[in-house]
Design a protein around this motif. Structure first.
Motif, PDB file in Angstrom:
ATOM      1  N   GLU A  61       1.069  -0.930   0.046  1.00 15.99           N
ATOM      2  CA  GLU A  61      -0.103   0.246   0.203  1.00 15.99           C
ATOM      3  C   GLU A  61       0.577   1.434  -0.240  1.00 15.99           C
ATOM      4  O   GLU A  61       0.363   2.544  -0.274  1.00 15.99           O
ATOM      5  N   ASP A  62       2.115   0.596   0.436  1.00 17.48           N
ATOM      6  CA  ASP A  62       2.740   1.911   0.353  1.00 17.48           C
ATOM      7  C   ASP A  62       3.642   2.606  -1.072  1.00 17.48           C
ATOM      8  O   ASP A  62       4.275   3.467  -1.124  1.00 17.48           O
ATOM      9  N   ARG A  63       3.489   2.080  -1.544  1.00 21.88           N
ATOM     10  CA  ARG A  63       4.084   2.071  -3.070  1.00 21.88           C
ATOM     11  C   ARG A  63       3.846   3.140  -4.114  1.00 21.88           C
ATOM     12  O   ARG A  63       2.989   3.591  -3.480  1.00 21.88           O
ATOM     13  N   ASP A  64       4.362   3.867  -4.760  1.00 24.19           N
ATOM     14  CA  ASP A  64       4.427   5.070  -5.789  1.00 24.19           C
ATOM     15  C   ASP A  64       3.135   4.698  -6.735  1.00 24.19           C
ATOM     16  O   ASP A  64       2.982   3.523  -7.337  1.00 24.19           O
ATOM     17  N   ARG A  65       1.688   5.085  -6.536  1.00 22.27           N
ATOM     18  CA  ARG A  65       0.464   5.084  -7.356  1.00 22.27           C
ATOM     19  C   ARG A  65       0.722   5.172  -8.374  1.00 22.27           C
ATOM     20  O   ARG A  65      -0.234   5.100  -9.157  1.00 22.27           O
ATOM     21  N   ASP A  66       1.121   6.327  -9.025  1.00 25.28           N
ATOM     22  CA  ASP A  66       1.400   7.479 -10.396  1.00 25.28           C
ATOM     23  C   ASP A  66       1.254   6.263 -11.305  1.00 25.28           C
ATOM     24  O   ASP A  66       0.702   5.620 -12.621  1.00 25.28           O
ATOM     25  N   ALA A  67       1.679   5.116 -11.207  1.00 26.45           N
ATOM     26  CA  ALA A  67       1.733   3.774 -12.256  1.00 26.45           C
ATOM     27  C   ALA A  67       0.723   2.712 -12.163  1.00 26.45           C
ATOM     28  O   ALA A  67       0.480   2.094 -12.971  1.00 26.45           O
ATOM     29  N   ASP A  68       0.231   2.925 -10.876  1.00 32.17           N
ATOM     30  CA  ASP A  68      -1.260   1.858 -11.380  1.00 32.17           C
ATOM     31  C   ASP A  68      -1.699   1.454 -12.314  1.00 32.17           C
ATOM     32  O   ASP A  68      -2.212   0.999 -13.212  1.00 32.17           O
ATOM     33  N   GLU A  69      -2.207   2.970 -12.640  1.00 33.02           N
ATOM     34  CA  GLU A  69      -2.864   3.632 -13.841  1.00 33.02           C
ATOM     35  C   GLU A  69      -2.716   2.901 -15.128  1.00 33.02           C
ATOM     36  O   GLU A  69      -2.899   1.735 -16.530  1.00 33.02           O
ATOM     37  N   ALA A  70      -1.511   3.010 -15.845  1.00 34.45           N
ATOM     38  CA  ALA A  70      -1.095   2.083 -16.547  1.00 34.45           C
ATOM     39  C   ALA A  70      -0.468   0.682 -16.602  1.00 34.45           C
ATOM     40  O   ALA A  70      -0.900   0.050 -17.859  1.00 34.45           O
ATOM     41  N   VAL A  71      -0.290   0.421 -15.507  1.00 33.66           N
ATOM     42  CA  VAL A  71      -0.281  -1.378 -14.783  1.00 33.66           C
ATOM     43  C   VAL A  71      -1.271  -2.251 -15.154  1.00 33.66           C
ATOM     44  O   VAL A  71      -1.604  -2.658 -15.682  1.00 33.66           O
ATOM     45  N   SER A  72      -2.980  -1.538 -14.223  1.00 36.84           N
ATOM     46  CA  SER A  72      -3.966  -1.663 -14.720  1.00 36.84           C
ATOM     47  C   SER A  72      -4.662  -1.871 -16.778  1.00 36.84           C
ATOM     48  O   SER A  72      -5.165  -2.414 -17.127  1.00 36.84           O
ATOM     49  N   ALA A  73      -4.237  -0.913 -17.667  1.00 35.61           N
ATOM     50  CA  ALA A  73      -4.024  -0.326 -18.949  1.00 35.61           C
ATOM     51  C   ALA A  73      -3.186  -1.657 -19.650  1.00 35.61           C
ATOM     52  O   ALA A  73      -3.939  -2.321 -20.093  1.00 35.61           O
ATOM     53  N   ALA A  74      -2.639  -1.789 -18.868  1.00 26.59           N
ATOM     54  CA  ALA A  74      -1.617  -3.115 -19.778  1.00 26.59           C
ATOM     55  C   ALA A  74      -2.711  -4.250 -19.673  1.00 26.59           C
ATOM     56  O   ALA A  74      -2.680  -5.114 -20.536  1.00 26.59           O
ATOM     57  N   HIS A  75      -2.418  -4.726 -18.001  1.00 28.27           N
ATOM     58  CA  HIS A  75      -3.489  -6.056 -17.572  1.00 28.27           C
ATOM     59  C   HIS A  75      -4.508  -6.126 -18.787  1.00 28.27           C
ATOM     60  O   HIS A  75      -5.105  -7.212 -19.496  1.00 28.27           O
ATOM     61  N   LYS A  76      -5.255  -4.904 -19.122  1.00 27.18           N
ATOM     62  CA  LYS A  76      -7.277  -4.734 -20.308  1.00 27.18           C
ATOM     63  C   LYS A  76      -6.351  -5.237 -21.373  1.00 27.18           C
ATOM     64  O   LYS A  76      -7.107  -5.860 -22.132  1.00 27.18           O
ATOM     65  N   THR A  77      -5.666  -4.351 -22.172  1.00 26.59           N
ATOM     66  CA  THR A  77      -4.960  -4.368 -23.325  1.00 26.59           C
ATOM     67  C   THR A  77      -4.691  -6.164 -23.254  1.00 26.59           C
ATOM     68  O   THR A  77      -5.368  -6.521 -23.959  1.00 26.59           O
ATOM     69  N   LEU A  78      -3.703  -6.488 -22.424  1.00 24.20           N
ATOM     70  CA  LEU A  78      -3.428  -8.163 -22.757  1.00 24.20           C
ATOM     71  C   LEU A  78      -4.458  -9.119 -22.951  1.00 24.20           C
ATOM     72  O   LEU A  78      -4.802 -10.273 -23.802  1.00 24.20           O
ATOM     73  N   TYR A  79      -5.198  -8.530 -21.827  1.00 27.96           N
ATOM     74  CA  TYR A  79      -6.416  -9.644 -21.710  1.00 27.96           C
ATOM     75  C   TYR A  79      -7.331  -9.496 -22.463  1.00 27.96           C
ATOM     76  O   TYR A  79      -8.020 -10.936 -22.875  1.00 27.96           O
ATOM     77  N   ALA A  80      -7.660  -8.607 -23.270  1.00 30.74           N
ATOM     78  CA  ALA A  80      -8.538  -8.038 -24.204  1.00 30.74           C
ATOM     79  C   ALA A  80      -8.327  -9.244 -24.593  1.00 30.74           C
ATOM     80  O   ALA A  80      -8.917  -9.080 -26.173  1.00 30.74           O
ATOM     81  N   THR A  81      -6.594  -9.412 -25.747  1.00 25.31           N
ATOM     82  CA  THR A  81      -6.300 -10.194 -26.717  1.00 25.31           C
ATOM     83  C   THR A  81      -7.739 -12.314 -26.703  1.00 25.31           C
ATOM     84  O   THR A  81      -7.428 -12.165 -27.670  1.00 25.31           O
ATOM     85  N   TRP A  82      -7.798 -11.990 -25.714  1.00 29.73           N
ATOM     86  CA  TRP A  82      -8.703 -13.138 -25.531  1.00 29.73           C
ATOM     87  C   TRP A  82     -10.215 -13.111 -25.686  1.00 29.73           C
ATOM     88  O   TRP A  82     -11.215 -14.464 -25.498  1.00 29.73           O
ATOM     89  N   PHE A  83     -10.582 -12.137 -25.661  1.00 31.51           N
ATOM     90  CA  PHE A  83     -12.298 -11.903 -25.734  1.00 31.51           C
ATOM     91  C   PHE A  83     -13.334 -12.367 -26.183  1.00 31.51           C
ATOM     92  O   PHE A  83     -13.923 -13.087 -26.310  1.00 31.51           O
ATOM     93  N   GLU A  84     -12.761 -12.681 -27.946  1.00 30.97           N
ATOM     94  CA  GLU A  84     -13.010 -13.543 -29.108  1.00 30.97           C
ATOM     95  C   GLU A  84     -13.475 -15.407 -28.393  1.00 30.97           C
ATOM     96  O   GLU A  84     -13.041 -15.791 -29.160  1.00 30.97           O
ATOM     97  N   ARG A  85     -12.235 -15.778 -27.065  1.00 33.82           N
ATOM     98  CA  ARG A  85     -12.027 -17.069 -27.276  1.00 33.82           C
ATOM     99  C   ARG A  85     -11.890 -17.479 -25.651  1.00 33.82           C
ATOM    100  O   ARG A  85     -11.541 -18.475 -25.094  1.00 33.82           O
ATOM    101  N   LEU A  86     -12.750 -16.525 -25.183  1.00 42.11           N
ATOM    102  CA  LEU A  86     -13.193 -16.925 -23.375  1.00 42.11           C
ATOM    103  C   LEU A  86     -13.719 -17.780 -23.320  1.00 42.11           C
ATOM    104  O   LEU A  86     -14.933 -18.925 -23.604  1.00 42.11           O
ATOM    105  N   PRO A  87     -12.547 -19.381 -22.790  1.00 42.92           N
ATOM    106  CA  PRO A  87     -13.488 -20.602 -22.211  1.00 42.92           C
ATOM    107  C   PRO A  87     -14.072 -20.567 -21.029  1.00 42.92           C
ATOM    108  O   PRO A  87     -13.828 -20.072 -19.936  1.00 42.92           O
TER     109      PRO A  87
END
Length: 226
Positions: A61-87
């Protein structure tokens, strides 16, 4: 018991759609890109939380939170590549339709957002049997806070004693218990039976197909006949 409807409050990731390990890999890669080395087993055990709580647990919880949005956005982008083949997890669609056919109001309660939830619902393929869905966009705090469960109860128009929550992580169990709702757990998310039972799950099944095969003797069947 009152005359209020029965409600089946269903988690989605890991419970109805087999995505927990996809999320694990995508979060691992997003964190790696941001310069964080985090063990995959640690990432896996945070799946089911909202992104903010997930990062709190993994990075502190004491991390630098300025990068949180970029990390979350990267996760969303990576995960979105699976949208058409979610099992879909075995038996998920059939369980949703069976519960609805037996008079349960089926409400999805997930930490997913926006287009992610749309993709998950498409994968399940049972929208006509789903009464409503609550997502991370609809609540102030994500699991293990009780907010998603309470919101789902409100959408179902019922009370805790007339509902059951179905999930696959200890965060699902904690959220449900805080809202006064019993949680039935599945092993399909990769969390051990002992961990789910220790968290307070009232019953544990392998997957939706296993629960469906034993539905009459499950907490769902018992609540129907209470």
């Amino acid at each position: 018991m009152t005359g209020r409807p029965l409600a089946a409050l269903l988690d989605v990731d890991g419970t109805l759609v087999d995505t927990n390990y996809l999320h694990t890999v995508c979060w691992f890669e997003a964190l790696r890109q941001a310069g964080h080395r985090v063990a995959m087993t640690d990432v896996h055990h945070t799946i089911g939380m909202g992104s903010g709580r997930l990062l709190d647990r993994l990075l502190g919880e004491d991390r630098d939170r300025d990068a949180d949005e970029a990390v979350s956005a990267a996760h969303k982008t990576l995960y979105a590549t699976w949208f058409e083949r979610l099992p879909v997890v075995e038996g998920a669609q059939e369980l949703v339709r069976t519960l609805a056919g037996r008079g349960w109001r089926v409400v999805l309660a997930t930490s997913a957002q926006g287009s992610e939830l749309t993709a998950l619902r498409k994968a399940i393929g049972a929208d006509d049997a789903i009464t409503a869905a609550t997502s991370a966009d609809d609540v102030e705090a994500s699991k293990p806070a009780p907010d998603p469960v309470r919101q789902a109860l409100e959408q179902a128009g019922t009370e805790p004693g007339r509902a059951l929550f179905l999930g696959d992580t200890v965060w699902d169990v904690h959220a449900a218990r805080k809202a006064g709702v019993d949680c039935v757990a599945l092993l399909s998310g990769g969390i051990a039976r002992a961990e789910l039972e220790e968290a307070g799950a009232v019953a544990v099944y392998r997957d939706p197909a296993d629960l469906l095969a034993r539905l009459d003797d499950s907490p769902f069947g018992r609540l129907e006949n209470a």
